[in-house]
Write a protein that holds these residues in place. Structure first.
Motif, PDB file in Angstrom:
ATOM      1  N   GLN A  18      42.821   0.569  48.143  1.00 55.08           N
ATOM      2  CA  GLN A  18      42.884  -0.678  47.372  1.00 55.08           C
ATOM      3  C   GLN A  18      41.535  -1.023  46.749  1.00 55.08           C
ATOM      4  O   GLN A  18      41.477  -1.592  45.662  1.00 55.08           O
ATOM      5  N   GLY A  19      40.465  -0.628  47.419  1.00 55.09           N
ATOM      6  CA  GLY A  19      39.137  -0.839  46.853  1.00 55.09           C
ATOM      7  C   GLY A  19      38.897   0.001  45.603  1.00 55.09           C
ATOM      8  O   GLY A  19      38.081  -0.360  44.749  1.00 55.09           O
ATOM      9  N   LYS A  20      39.603   1.127  45.509  1.00 57.07           N
ATOM     10  CA  LYS A  20      39.437   2.041  44.373  1.00 57.07           C
ATOM     11  C   LYS A  20      40.607   1.996  43.393  1.00 57.07           C
ATOM     12  O   LYS A  20      40.576   2.663  42.357  1.00 57.07           O
ATOM     13  N   GLU A  21      41.623   1.230  43.724  1.00 61.51           N
ATOM     14  CA  GLU A  21      42.871   1.265  42.953  1.00 61.51           C
ATOM     15  C   GLU A  21      42.656   0.973  41.461  1.00 61.51           C
ATOM     16  O   GLU A  21      43.137   1.714  40.604  1.00 61.51           O
ATOM     17  N   GLN A  22      41.909  -0.078  41.149  1.00 61.19           N
ATOM     18  CA  GLN A  22      41.720  -0.426  39.740  1.00 61.19           C
ATOM     19  C   GLN A  22      40.925   0.647  39.008  1.00 61.19           C
ATOM     20  O   GLN A  22      41.217   0.981  37.864  1.00 61.19           O
ATOM     21  N   LYS A  23      39.949   1.217  39.707  1.00 61.88           N
ATOM     22  CA  LYS A  23      39.150   2.297  39.107  1.00 61.88           C
ATOM     23  C   LYS A  23      40.034   3.505  38.783  1.00 61.88           C
ATOM     24  O   LYS A  23      39.914   4.107  37.715  1.00 61.88           O
ATOM     25  N   ILE A  24      40.931   3.834  39.706  1.00 59.52           N
ATOM     26  CA  ILE A  24      41.859   4.955  39.502  1.00 59.52           C
ATOM     27  C   ILE A  24      42.795   4.659  38.325  1.00 59.52           C
ATOM     28  O   ILE A  24      42.992   5.500  37.450  1.00 59.52           O
ATOM     29  N   LYS A  25      43.324   3.445  38.296  1.00 65.30           N
ATOM     30  CA  LYS A  25      44.233   3.068  37.198  1.00 65.30           C
ATOM     31  C   LYS A  25      43.499   3.100  35.857  1.00 65.30           C
ATOM     32  O   LYS A  25      44.062   3.534  34.853  1.00 65.30           O
ATOM     33  N   ASN A  26      42.246   2.646  35.832  1.00 63.80           N
ATOM     34  CA  ASN A  26      41.456   2.685  34.598  1.00 63.80           C
ATOM     35  C   ASN A  26      41.224   4.125  34.150  1.00 63.80           C
ATOM     36  O   ASN A  26      41.285   4.430  32.961  1.00 63.80           O
ATOM     37  N   MET A  27      40.947   5.001  35.119  1.00 64.68           N
ATOM     38  CA  MET A  27      40.740   6.415  34.810  1.00 64.68           C
ATOM     39  C   MET A  27      42.017   7.023  34.200  1.00 64.68           C
ATOM     40  O   MET A  27      41.966   7.742  33.209  1.00 64.68           O
ATOM     41  N   PHE A  28      43.165   6.704  34.791  1.00 57.40           N
ATOM     42  CA  PHE A  28      44.443   7.174  34.253  1.00 57.40           C
ATOM     43  C   PHE A  28      44.617   6.678  32.817  1.00 57.40           C
ATOM     44  O   PHE A  28      44.983   7.433  31.924  1.00 57.40           O
ATOM     45  N   GLU A  29      44.346   5.398  32.607  1.00 55.60           N
ATOM     46  CA  GLU A  29      44.513   4.785  31.283  1.00 55.60           C
ATOM     47  C   GLU A  29      43.602   5.462  30.253  1.00 55.60           C
ATOM     48  O   GLU A  29      44.035   5.807  29.154  1.00 55.60           O
ATOM     49  N   ASN A  30      42.336   5.680  30.616  1.00 56.80           N
ATOM     50  CA  ASN A  30      41.388   6.333  29.706  1.00 56.80           C
ATOM     51  C   ASN A  30      41.827   7.759  29.375  1.00 56.80           C
ATOM     52  O   ASN A  30      41.756   8.193  28.226  1.00 56.80           O
ATOM     53  N   THR A  31      42.281   8.478  30.391  1.00 58.95           N
ATOM     54  CA  THR A  31      42.747   9.854  30.191  1.00 58.95           C
ATOM     55  C   THR A  31      43.958   9.872  29.266  1.00 58.95           C
ATOM     56  O   THR A  31      44.051  10.703  28.362  1.00 58.95           O
ATOM     57  N   ASN A  32      44.879   8.939  29.485  1.00 56.96           N
ATOM     58  CA  ASN A  32      46.078   8.862  28.646  1.00 56.96           C
ATOM     59  C   ASN A  32      45.699   8.536  27.194  1.00 56.96           C
ATOM     60  O   ASN A  32      46.264   9.096  26.262  1.00 56.96           O
ATOM     61  N   GLU A  92      53.387   4.746  37.979  1.00 58.92           N
ATOM     62  CA  GLU A  92      53.967   4.739  39.332  1.00 58.92           C
ATOM     63  C   GLU A  92      52.901   4.651  40.422  1.00 58.92           C
ATOM     64  O   GLU A  92      53.219   4.386  41.580  1.00 58.92           O
ATOM     65  N   PHE A  93      51.625   4.871  40.048  1.00 53.41           N
ATOM     66  CA  PHE A  93      50.581   4.875  41.063  1.00 53.41           C
ATOM     67  C   PHE A  93      50.323   3.470  41.588  1.00 53.41           C
ATOM     68  O   PHE A  93      50.189   2.517  40.853  1.00 53.41           O
ATOM     69  N   GLY A  94      50.238   3.390  42.903  1.00 53.77           N
ATOM     70  CA  GLY A  94      49.842   2.164  43.593  1.00 53.77           C
ATOM     71  C   GLY A  94      49.542   2.526  45.033  1.00 53.77           C
ATOM     72  O   GLY A  94      50.203   3.384  45.613  1.00 53.77           O
ATOM     73  N   CYS A  95      48.537   1.897  45.600  1.00 52.90           N
ATOM     74  CA  CYS A  95      48.146   2.239  46.973  1.00 52.90           C
ATOM     75  C   CYS A  95      49.260   1.982  47.984  1.00 52.90           C
ATOM     76  O   CYS A  95      49.333   2.645  49.009  1.00 52.90           O
ATOM     77  N   ASP A  96      50.123   1.016  47.682  1.00 53.63           N
ATOM     78  CA  ASP A  96      51.192   0.679  48.624  1.00 53.63           C
ATOM     79  C   ASP A  96      52.493   1.431  48.320  1.00 53.63           C
ATOM     80  O   ASP A  96      53.519   1.174  48.938  1.00 53.63           O
ATOM     81  N   SER A  97      52.442   2.386  47.388  1.00 54.07           N
ATOM     82  CA  SER A  97      53.648   3.162  47.079  1.00 54.07           C
ATOM     83  C   SER A  97      53.924   4.167  48.192  1.00 54.07           C
ATOM     84  O   SER A  97      53.135   4.320  49.125  1.00 54.07           O
ATOM     85  N   ASP A  98      55.031   4.887  48.056  1.00 55.09           N
ATOM     86  CA  ASP A  98      55.450   5.825  49.109  1.00 55.09           C
ATOM     87  C   ASP A  98      54.475   6.979  49.306  1.00 55.09           C
ATOM     88  O   ASP A  98      54.329   7.478  50.413  1.00 55.09           O
ATOM     89  N   ASP A  99      53.840   7.443  48.210  1.00 53.60           N
ATOM     90  CA  ASP A  99      52.956   8.602  48.328  1.00 53.60           C
ATOM     91  C   ASP A  99      51.860   8.554  47.255  1.00 53.60           C
ATOM     92  O   ASP A  99      51.885   9.335  46.308  1.00 53.60           O
TER      93      ASP A  99
END
Length: 145
Positions: A18-32, A92-99
């Motif tokens: 959760q501490g890294k979640e927004q950073k990961i989502k931003n990275m995904f967004e930039n890559t996309n 679909e990425f989220g820290c509280d998701s299934d995987d």
């Protein structure tokens, strides 16, 4: 434990994630966005090349023009499909998701596929450009005779 089997994170790993979640989502967004930018650039070039040929086709002869365009269209579609899959995985990425870890790994693999499909599209465009260029050169040579 049940979490280990499902891919859900235990409470310690969940906190770290959760501490890294927004950073990961931003990275995904930039890559996309980078991928979409490349696709847009390639489409723009492809359209210009086709317009050039259509405007000058009375003077030009590219025997396999239709198959080159078909290849270009197929590779564009494959690149678009790979990008749509990457976008879906990112959403679909989220820290509280299934995987969450599995989603990140799947996303990374999908980006590799996307990069290859974009490369294939670029090659198909280059093949069309080369064929048209050869026809222009042949036309110019025959005019000089």
């Amino acid at each position: 434990s049940e979490n280990a089997q499902s891919g859900k994170l235990d409470s310690d790993k969940l906190q770290v994630c959760q501490g890294k979640e927004q950073k990961i989502k931003n990275m995904f967004e930039n890559t996309n966005q980078l991928g979409q930018g490349q696709l847009n650039l390639f489409e723009n070039i492809a359209n210009k090349v086709q317009n050039f040929y259509e405007t000058n086709k009375t003077q030009l002869t590219v025997e396999n023009y239709d198959s080159l365009v078909a290849e270009m269209t197929a590779t564009r579609t494959a690149a678009q499909t790979a990008m749509q899959t990457a976008t879906r995985l990112a959403s679909e990425f989220g820290c509280d998701s299934d995987d969450p870890k599995g989603t990140v790994n799947e996303y990374k693999a999908q980006i590799q596929t996307q990069m290859q499909e974009l490369k294939n599209y670029r090659t198909a465009i280059k093949n069309l450009v080369s064929a048209i260029k050869a026809s222009v050169e042949a036309d110019n040579a025959s005019e000089e005779q």
